[in-house]
Design a protein around this motif. Structure first.
Motif, PDB file in Angstrom:
ATOM      1  N   ALA A 303      31.837  38.666  44.983  1.00 23.99           N
ATOM      2  CA  ALA A 303      31.568  39.930  45.672  1.00 23.99           C
ATOM      3  C   ALA A 303      32.832  40.789  45.739  1.00 23.99           C
ATOM      4  O   ALA A 303      32.771  42.020  45.594  1.00 23.99           O
ATOM      5  CB  ALA A 303      31.041  39.651  47.080  1.00 23.99           C
ATOM      6  N   PHE A 304      33.975  40.141  45.957  1.00 24.19           N
ATOM      7  CA  PHE A 304      35.252  40.859  45.993  1.00 24.19           C
ATOM      8  C   PHE A 304      35.543  41.528  44.651  1.00 24.19           C
ATOM      9  O   PHE A 304      35.921  42.699  44.590  1.00 24.19           O
ATOM     10  CB  PHE A 304      36.367  39.881  46.360  1.00 24.19           C
ATOM     11  CG  PHE A 304      37.744  40.468  46.351  1.00 24.19           C
ATOM     12  CD1 PHE A 304      38.225  41.151  47.451  1.00 24.19           C
ATOM     13  CD2 PHE A 304      38.572  40.336  45.241  1.00 24.19           C
ATOM     14  CE1 PHE A 304      39.508  41.701  47.448  1.00 24.19           C
ATOM     15  CE2 PHE A 304      39.842  40.874  45.219  1.00 24.19           C
ATOM     16  CZ  PHE A 304      40.310  41.561  46.332  1.00 24.19           C
ATOM     17  N   LEU A 305      35.362  40.787  43.566  1.00 30.42           N
ATOM     18  CA  LEU A 305      35.612  41.345  42.235  1.00 30.42           C
ATOM     19  C   LEU A 305      34.680  42.509  41.930  1.00 30.42           C
ATOM     20  O   LEU A 305      35.108  43.527  41.370  1.00 30.42           O
ATOM     21  CB  LEU A 305      35.456  40.252  41.175  1.00 30.42           C
ATOM     22  CG  LEU A 305      36.508  39.133  41.181  1.00 30.42           C
ATOM     23  CD1 LEU A 305      36.143  38.049  40.181  1.00 30.42           C
ATOM     24  CD2 LEU A 305      37.890  39.692  40.876  1.00 30.42           C
ATOM     25  N   ASP A 306      33.416  42.364  42.301  1.00 28.49           N
ATOM     26  CA  ASP A 306      32.449  43.438  42.064  1.00 28.49           C
ATOM     27  C   ASP A 306      32.835  44.709  42.819  1.00 28.49           C
ATOM     28  O   ASP A 306      32.796  45.816  42.265  1.00 28.49           O
ATOM     29  CB  ASP A 306      31.046  42.996  42.490  1.00 28.49           C
ATOM     30  CG  ASP A 306      30.433  42.018  41.505  1.00 28.49           C
ATOM     31  OD1 ASP A 306      30.825  42.039  40.323  1.00 28.49           O
ATOM     32  OD2 ASP A 306      29.558  41.228  41.915  1.00 28.49           O
ATOM     33  N   GLU A 307      33.188  44.551  44.071  1.00 26.50           N
ATOM     34  CA  GLU A 307      33.500  45.718  44.894  1.00 26.50           C
ATOM     35  C   GLU A 307      34.808  46.374  44.471  1.00 26.50           C
ATOM     36  O   GLU A 307      34.903  47.606  44.389  1.00 26.50           O
ATOM     37  CB  GLU A 307      33.582  45.299  46.365  1.00 26.50           C
ATOM     38  CG  GLU A 307      33.833  46.435  47.340  1.00 26.50           C
ATOM     39  CD  GLU A 307      32.685  47.413  47.434  1.00 26.50           C
ATOM     40  OE1 GLU A 307      32.920  48.558  47.870  1.00 26.50           O
ATOM     41  OE2 GLU A 307      31.553  47.037  47.083  1.00 26.50           O
ATOM     42  N   SER A 309      36.183  46.412  41.621  1.00 26.01           N
ATOM     43  CA  SER A 309      36.170  46.980  40.267  1.00 26.01           C
ATOM     44  C   SER A 309      35.637  48.406  40.229  1.00 26.01           C
ATOM     45  O   SER A 309      35.815  49.106  39.228  1.00 26.01           O
ATOM     46  CB  SER A 309      35.311  46.097  39.355  1.00 26.01           C
ATOM     47  OG  SER A 309      33.934  46.159  39.732  1.00 26.01           O
ATOM     48  N   ASN A 310      35.007  48.849  41.296  1.00 28.74           N
ATOM     49  CA  ASN A 310      34.378  50.179  41.293  1.00 28.74           C
ATOM     50  C   ASN A 310      35.352  51.333  41.023  1.00 28.74           C
ATOM     51  O   ASN A 310      35.028  52.241  40.261  1.00 28.74           O
ATOM     52  CB  ASN A 310      33.633  50.411  42.618  1.00 28.74           C
ATOM     53  CG  ASN A 310      32.402  49.531  42.748  1.00 28.74           C
ATOM     54  OD1 ASN A 310      31.780  49.168  41.752  1.00 28.74           O
ATOM     55  ND2 ASN A 310      32.044  49.172  43.972  1.00 28.74           N
ATOM     56  N   PRO A 311      36.558  51.347  41.622  1.00 24.86           N
ATOM     57  CA  PRO A 311      37.455  52.491  41.381  1.00 24.86           C
ATOM     58  C   PRO A 311      38.305  52.384  40.113  1.00 24.86           C
ATOM     59  O   PRO A 311      39.156  53.251  39.875  1.00 24.86           O
ATOM     60  CB  PRO A 311      38.354  52.486  42.621  1.00 24.86           C
ATOM     61  CG  PRO A 311      38.434  51.055  43.020  1.00 24.86           C
ATOM     62  CD  PRO A 311      37.112  50.453  42.663  1.00 24.86           C
ATOM     63  N   LEU A 312      38.107  51.339  39.289  1.00 29.29           N
ATOM     64  CA  LEU A 312      38.965  51.166  38.116  1.00 29.29           C
ATOM     65  C   LEU A 312      38.872  52.341  37.155  1.00 29.29           C
ATOM     66  O   LEU A 312      39.879  52.785  36.592  1.00 29.29           O
ATOM     67  CB  LEU A 312      38.587  49.866  37.379  1.00 29.29           C
ATOM     68  CG  LEU A 312      39.058  48.551  38.003  1.00 29.29           C
ATOM     69  CD1 LEU A 312      38.583  47.377  37.168  1.00 29.29           C
ATOM     70  CD2 LEU A 312      40.576  48.529  38.121  1.00 29.29           C
ATOM     71  N   GLN A 313      37.663  52.842  36.948  1.00 23.46           N
ATOM     72  CA  GLN A 313      37.475  53.930  35.996  1.00 23.46           C
ATOM     73  C   GLN A 313      38.230  55.183  36.438  1.00 23.46           C
ATOM     74  O   GLN A 313      38.827  55.891  35.617  1.00 23.46           O
ATOM     75  CB  GLN A 313      35.987  54.247  35.861  1.00 23.46           C
ATOM     76  CG  GLN A 313      35.644  55.291  34.804  1.00 23.46           C
ATOM     77  CD  GLN A 313      35.809  54.760  33.391  1.00 23.46           C
ATOM     78  OE1 GLN A 313      35.272  53.723  33.047  1.00 23.46           O
ATOM     79  NE2 GLN A 313      36.572  55.467  32.575  1.00 23.46           N
ATOM     80  N   VAL A 323      35.517  43.303  34.893  1.00 26.84           N
ATOM     81  CA  VAL A 323      35.256  42.266  35.884  1.00 26.84           C
ATOM     82  C   VAL A 323      34.138  41.340  35.411  1.00 26.84           C
ATOM     83  O   VAL A 323      34.155  40.135  35.682  1.00 26.84           O
ATOM     84  CB  VAL A 323      34.904  42.905  37.249  1.00 26.84           C
ATOM     85  CG1 VAL A 323      34.296  41.877  38.190  1.00 26.84           C
ATOM     86  CG2 VAL A 323      36.151  43.501  37.885  1.00 26.84           C
ATOM     87  N   ALA A 324      33.170  41.912  34.687  1.00 29.04           N
ATOM     88  CA  ALA A 324      32.105  41.067  34.132  1.00 29.04           C
ATOM     89  C   ALA A 324      32.689  40.061  33.142  1.00 29.04           C
ATOM     90  O   ALA A 324      32.223  38.913  33.067  1.00 29.04           O
ATOM     91  CB  ALA A 324      31.050  41.933  33.455  1.00 29.04           C
ATOM     92  N   ILE A 325      33.711  40.493  32.407  1.00 28.79           N
ATOM     93  CA  ILE A 325      34.392  39.564  31.496  1.00 28.79           C
ATOM     94  C   ILE A 325      35.074  38.461  32.297  1.00 28.79           C
ATOM     95  O   ILE A 325      34.991  37.274  31.951  1.00 28.79           O
ATOM     96  CB  ILE A 325      35.422  40.325  30.642  1.00 28.79           C
ATOM     97  CG1 ILE A 325      34.722  41.335  29.730  1.00 28.79           C
ATOM     98  CG2 ILE A 325      36.260  39.352  29.808  1.00 28.79           C
ATOM     99  CD1 ILE A 325      35.672  42.187  28.922  1.00 28.79           C
ATOM    100  N   THR A 326      35.737  38.843  33.383  1.00 27.45           N
ATOM    101  CA  THR A 326      36.411  37.853  34.228  1.00 27.45           C
ATOM    102  C   THR A 326      35.423  36.843  34.785  1.00 27.45           C
ATOM    103  O   THR A 326      35.660  35.629  34.764  1.00 27.45           O
ATOM    104  CB  THR A 326      37.147  38.554  35.388  1.00 27.45           C
ATOM    105  OG1 THR A 326      38.039  39.531  34.865  1.00 27.45           O
ATOM    106  CG2 THR A 326      37.916  37.551  36.229  1.00 27.45           C
ATOM    107  N   GLN A 327      34.298  37.336  35.298  1.00 31.84           N
ATOM    108  CA  GLN A 327      33.292  36.436  35.864  1.00 31.84           C
ATOM    109  C   GLN A 327      32.702  35.519  34.801  1.00 31.84           C
ATOM    110  O   GLN A 327      32.456  34.340  35.043  1.00 31.84           O
ATOM    111  CB  GLN A 327      32.194  37.256  36.542  1.00 31.84           C
ATOM    112  CG  GLN A 327      32.680  37.998  37.779  1.00 31.84           C
ATOM    113  CD  GLN A 327      31.633  38.946  38.336  1.00 31.84           C
ATOM    114  OE1 GLN A 327      30.719  39.369  37.621  1.00 31.84           O
ATOM    115  NE2 GLN A 327      31.743  39.281  39.603  1.00 31.84           N
ATOM    116  N   GLY A 328      32.471  36.068  33.615  1.00 33.08           N
ATOM    117  CA  GLY A 328      31.955  35.250  32.530  1.00 33.08           C
ATOM    118  C   GLY A 328      32.939  34.174  32.102  1.00 33.08           C
ATOM    119  O   GLY A 328      32.543  33.034  31.836  1.00 33.08           O
ATOM    120  N   VAL A 329      34.209  34.535  32.052  1.00 37.99           N
ATOM    121  CA  VAL A 329      35.237  33.553  31.681  1.00 37.99           C
ATOM    122  C   VAL A 329      35.329  32.466  32.750  1.00 37.99           C
ATOM    123  O   VAL A 329      35.533  31.286  32.438  1.00 37.99           O
ATOM    124  CB  VAL A 329      36.601  34.251  31.490  1.00 37.99           C
ATOM    125  CG1 VAL A 329      37.702  33.222  31.314  1.00 37.99           C
ATOM    126  CG2 VAL A 329      36.545  35.172  30.279  1.00 37.99           C
TER     127      VAL A 329
END
Length: 370
Positions: A303-307, A309-313, A323-329
């Motif tokens: 949940a922390f990673l998802d939240e 990651s929102n302002p990265l763009q 972050v999806a790559i991180t979670q998948g790894v």
């Protein structure tokens, strides 16, 4: 004995830590190869969240925690229930319809809707359990198929009972009455700093998960069957019965997954109801080693990673999909890490046994004279 417990604790801690370090390193490598500023990305993600972001993290973690519990219960029986996504869909839809009709007053209506959701989730998972127990059908295949069926079934039934809002293309069930909604809990100022009140029920589910598996005969039978079906049969345990019951309970817990959103913010099930909540539970259960506390930590991490990651763009110019790559790894590395740590633990045990035998060699028995 104390040293053995410490070693087991450290080995149990080493696997998730190793997985996270590997995921961090691999994601950083991807960022460097893509020409993105890895340092800025991690400084943004790892910064302390603001109050409203913290509330969003806890709310999302509550949902993911229930998903992880549902998957973990199947894992303890050596069952791979990847049908949580379909189970929570049919359960949340059922709860929305039941609560929206308001056949009972106040929180009796809420309790009745929750029971109905758990029953429907259990029934949907039970189909896979019966197929596995009676026909030997892999629960992986059956739950994948049931996920697709659940999506189509809920979409069909939603059109039958939907209430369309004026001036909107969105459709949904009847709104849950205010008296049947579960009030949120404030952790700061303003409505943006509220977390789901359903977190209390989620915590209770985690406690019951631990208690049933570790303090009851049923839990012992379930764990024994998951570790060795041959030993379970020799002990008089019905493997078929345990398979069906384990899938029923796993599906019942999966029926709770969508309810924090339903009773805490959405108040109806519609075409925009949050999807994809079931598959993250697999990774979270693996990361948490099927332990309720570990699952809670894994849910908070995801949940922390998802939240964050929102302002990265906006701030860094990097897609939040990193972050999806991180979670998948993490999913990949956690499995490898657990296997490496397991083999290392076995090697330590072998060395300890060899040391004890060397220090205390067996004394040969003297021949008894006639």
């Amino acid at each position: 004995m104390t040293n053995a417990r410490v070693i087991r604790f450290l080995l149990g801690l080493a696997a998730p830590v190793l997985a996270l370090v590997a995921a961090f390193a691999i994601t950083s490598l991807v960022l460097v190869v893509a020409g993105d500023p890895a340092g800025d990305v991690w400084s943004t993600i790892l910064s302390w969240p603001e109050e409203r972001n913290l509330a969003n993290i806890i709310k999302n973690a509550t949902v993911l925690y229930l998903s992880g519990l549902a998957v973990a219960f199947g894992f303890r029986m050596n069952l791979f229930n990847i049908g949580v996504d379909g189970q929570y869909r049919v359960a949340a839809f059922t709860a929305a319809v039941v609560a929206g009709e308001a056949w009972l007053p106040g929180y009796l209506n809420t309790a009745f809707a929750i029971v109905c959701a758990m029953a429907v989730g259990a029934m949907w998972a039970g189909i896979a359990g019966v197929l596995r127990a009676t026909r030997g059908v892999s629960e992986v295949i059956s739950t994948i198929m049931l996920n697709a069926i659940a999506t189509g079934l809920v979409a069909y039934l939603l059109r039958k009972v939907a209430v369309r809002e004026a001036g909107s293309n969105d459709i949904g069930t009847k709104q849950i009455p205010e008296g049947s909604r579960i009030p949120n809990i404030s952790i700061g100022e303003g409505p943006t700093s509220e977390i789901y009140g359903f977190i209390v029920i989620a915590a209770l589910a985690g406690f019951l998960f631990w208690f049933v598996l570790n303090k009851t005969r049923f839990g012992f039978d379930l764990r024994a069957t998951g570790q060795s079906t041959t030993a379970a049969v020799a002990s008089g345990i019905s493997v078929k019965k345990m398979t069906i019951v384990a899938m029923l309970i796993s599906g019942g817990v999966a029926g709770l997954v969508g309810l924090p959103i339903l009773f805490g913010s959405a108040y109806a099930y519609g075409s925009t109801f949050q999807s994809g909540l079931g598959f993250a539970g697999i990774a979270i259960a693996l990361l948490g080693r099927n332990n309720p506390i570990g699952i809670a930590i894994g849910a908070l991490l995801f949940a922390f990673l998802d939240e964050q990651s929102n302002p990265l763009q906006i701030l860094v110019g990097v897609s939040p999909d990193i972050v999806a790559i991180t979670q998948g790894v993490i999913v990949l590395t956690v499995v490898v890490s657990y296997e490496l740590v397991r083999r290392y633990g076995i090697r330590l045990e072998q060395r300890e046994v060899a040391r004890v035998l060397a220090d205390h060699p067996a004394t040969p028995q003297k021949e008894v004279s006639a």
